[in-house]
Scaffold this motif. Structure first.
Motif, short mmCIF file in Angstrom:
data_model
loop_
_atom_site.label_atom_id
_atom_site.label_comp_id
_atom_site.label_asym_id
_atom_site.label_seq_id
_atom_site.Cartn_x
_atom_site.Cartn_y
_atom_site.Cartn_z
N UNK A 196 50.52 52.49 47.43
CA UNK A 196 51.19 51.54 46.45
C UNK A 196 50.40 50.17 46.34
N UNK A 197 49.88 49.97 47.44
CA UNK A 197 49.18 48.71 47.39
C UNK A 197 47.65 48.93 48.01
N UNK A 198 46.90 48.42 47.16
CA UNK A 198 45.33 48.75 47.60
C UNK A 198 44.56 47.40 47.76
N UNK A 199 43.83 47.12 48.93
CA UNK A 199 43.22 46.00 49.18
C UNK A 199 41.75 46.43 49.65
N UNK A 200 40.67 46.09 48.68
CA UNK A 200 39.40 46.42 48.99
C UNK A 200 38.54 45.02 48.90
N UNK A 201 39.19 44.10 49.44
CA UNK A 201 38.39 42.64 49.16
C UNK A 201 37.07 42.57 50.17
N UNK A 247 29.45 49.17 39.67
CA UNK A 247 29.28 50.38 39.42
C UNK A 247 30.75 50.80 40.30
N UNK A 248 31.03 50.04 41.41
CA UNK A 248 32.33 50.34 42.21
C UNK A 248 33.27 50.04 41.41
N UNK A 249 33.47 48.79 40.69
CA UNK A 249 34.38 48.36 40.19
C UNK A 249 34.97 49.40 38.87
N UNK A 250 33.80 49.90 38.00
CA UNK A 250 34.33 50.71 37.03
C UNK A 250 35.04 52.18 37.71
N UNK A 280 49.33 56.24 38.63
CA UNK A 280 50.63 55.58 38.20
C UNK A 280 51.46 55.31 39.23
N UNK A 281 50.76 55.04 40.46
CA UNK A 281 51.64 54.74 41.73
C UNK A 281 51.32 53.41 42.41
N UNK A 282 50.09 53.08 42.15
CA UNK A 282 49.40 51.93 42.74
C UNK A 282 50.08 50.60 41.89
N UNK A 283 50.61 49.78 42.42
CA UNK A 283 50.93 48.39 41.75
C UNK A 283 50.23 47.34 42.06
N UNK A 284 49.73 47.06 43.14
CA UNK A 284 48.97 45.91 43.45
C UNK A 284 47.61 46.17 44.07
N UNK A 285 46.69 45.59 43.49
CA UNK A 285 45.20 45.67 43.90
C UNK A 285 44.45 44.50 43.95
N UNK A 286 43.64 44.38 45.32
CA UNK A 286 42.77 43.27 45.45
C UNK A 286 41.24 43.55 45.44
N UNK A 287 40.61 43.18 44.49
CA UNK A 287 39.17 43.63 44.44
C UNK A 287 38.52 41.96 44.57
N UNK A 326 41.18 39.25 41.24
CA UNK A 326 39.57 39.33 40.89
C UNK A 326 39.02 38.25 41.23
N UNK A 327 39.43 37.34 42.14
CA UNK A 327 38.78 36.21 42.50
C UNK A 327 37.48 36.43 43.40
N UNK A 328 36.41 35.39 42.91
CA UNK A 328 35.14 35.61 43.42
C UNK A 328 34.26 36.68 43.12
N UNK A 329 34.28 36.77 41.77
CA UNK A 329 33.40 38.12 41.54
C UNK A 329 32.32 37.44 40.50
N UNK A 330 31.93 36.21 40.46
CA UNK A 330 30.90 35.95 39.31
C UNK A 330 31.37 36.18 37.84
#
Length: 362
Positions: free
Chosen positions: A154-159, A166-169, A179-186, A214-218
């Motif tokens: 439900x919560x995904x953190x890939x900081x 490419x990975x972001x796409x 339709x289950x993940x509600x929180x994402x940190x990229x 989406x902090x710190x992604x230029x």
């Protein structure tokens, strides 16, 4: 008389002749039956192909025998092609993997990356935090494959995995289906403008994501154009972090127009960007017309005097904002002057709203 006796002895009676003929015929039938039985045993050993080549079998069976043999061959062929229930069940059980472990390993093999053991061990948990794992673009693409059908996380953190555009796409495409993940940190992944465009496309289709970092992604002003249009479409996203990017005046204008019509956002962070001048004024105007935001962070953007005046004017009209961070270092005195007529406590519609304004310097 002698001749008559000899004739009587030498010429047997008709009854005797008939008995001899019957015995001879019976013996011949027995021999023929033995030959046929022995031939049948040989044919059974030879098989259908040998029987067709045997002249005896052709004489014995005729056209009907050949037709029956062809029907038997067709029947045997269909039995070989037919899959029984046990075989189908075994194949389905082997091919279906509820956890996604199998498809992840296959994706890693195809993309020639080393599988992440941490992911394999925690892919069944409700929260997956893979910070500083060095996934890279290819590793992220492999990771996204099983996440498409994963129903546990439900919560995904890939900081800080340097996944780039490419990975972001790949993550964006995954979130269009999941339709289950509600929180994402990229955050801190160098997504760039291409990654921002992918995220914007995802937000236009995703209806379950609540929080996105989406902090710190230029990100540049071009990224703000993509994200601004997505905020007008998406009404489910409540928390968006765009801090520590390079958003400028154009970004302030795009986001300001979107904020004035946004219906979903509850908190927004634009700290540590370059929004100033005219962009700061337009962004403040967007805050003035928004009635859903509760928390906004505009610290360290260099708003200047014009931006401070615009923010003060917006706060006079906004009755729902609860927390505002305009930390500006040496310019806080000008901000205080611009907000001289603003009261931190405002009572509207019999409700008391409290707005904390952080003006302290480091």
């Amino acid at each position: 008389m002698v001749d008559g006796k000899k004739l009587a002895v030498e010429v047997p009676l008709p009854s005797v002749l008939e008995d001899d003929d019957a015995e001879t015929e019976r013996s011949e039938r027995l021999q023929l039956g033995e030959q046929r039985s022995s031939q049948t045993e040989v044919d059974d050993v030879r098989g259908p192909k040998d029987q067709r080549s045997s002249p005896d079998s052709n004489v014995r069976d005729g056209g009907e025998g050949q037709g029956e043999e062809e029907e038997e061959e067709e029947h045997v062929t269909s039995d070989e092609d037919y899959d029984t229930d046990l075989e189908l069940g075994g194949e389905e059980k082997e091919g279906y993997d509820l956890t996604g472990r199998t498809c992840y390993l296959k994706a890693c093999e195809k993309l020639q990356v080393v599988p992440a053991s941490y992911f394999l061990q925690n892919m069944g948990n409700s929260e997956l935090s893979m910070v500083h794992h060095g996934l890279g673009p290819q590793g992220t693409k492999a990771l996204a494959v099983p996440l498409v059908t994963n129903t546990s996380i439900l919560r995904l953190n890939l900081r800080d995995n340097w996944i780039e555009g490419m990975g972001g796409a790949a993550i964006a495409e995954m979130l269009k289906e999941n339709c289950y993940i509600t929180e994402v940190d990229l955050s801190d992944n160098n997504l760039g403008d291409s990654g921002a465009a992918a995220m914007a496309g995802m937000l236009k289709e995703n209806g379950t994501l609540v929080s996105l970092n989406l902090s710190g992604n230029h990100f540049t002003d071009r990224s703000a154009e993509h994200l601004g249009s997505a905020l007008l479409t998406n009404t489910k996203l409540q928390h968006l972090d765009l801090s520590y990017n390079t958003l400028g005046e154009r970004a302030g204008q795009c986001l300001g127009d979107s904020l004035s019509e946004s219906l979903g956002l509850r908190s927004l962070s634009l700290a540590w960007n370059c929004i100033r001048g005219r962009g700061a004024e337009l962004l403040a105007n967007g805050l003035e017309g928004n009635v859903f935001l509760r928390k906004v962070d505009l610290s360290f953007n260099g708003f200047g005097k014009e931006g401070a005046i615009a923010v003060g004017r917006a706060l006079k009209e906004n009755c729902v904002l609860e927390e505002l961070n305009v930390r500006l270092g040496g310019t806080q005195s000008r901000m205080l002057g611009a907000m001289g007529s603003f009261s931190p406590y405002r009572k509207t519609q019999n409700q008391l709203w409290k707005c904390w304004i952080s003006l302290t310097s480091q």
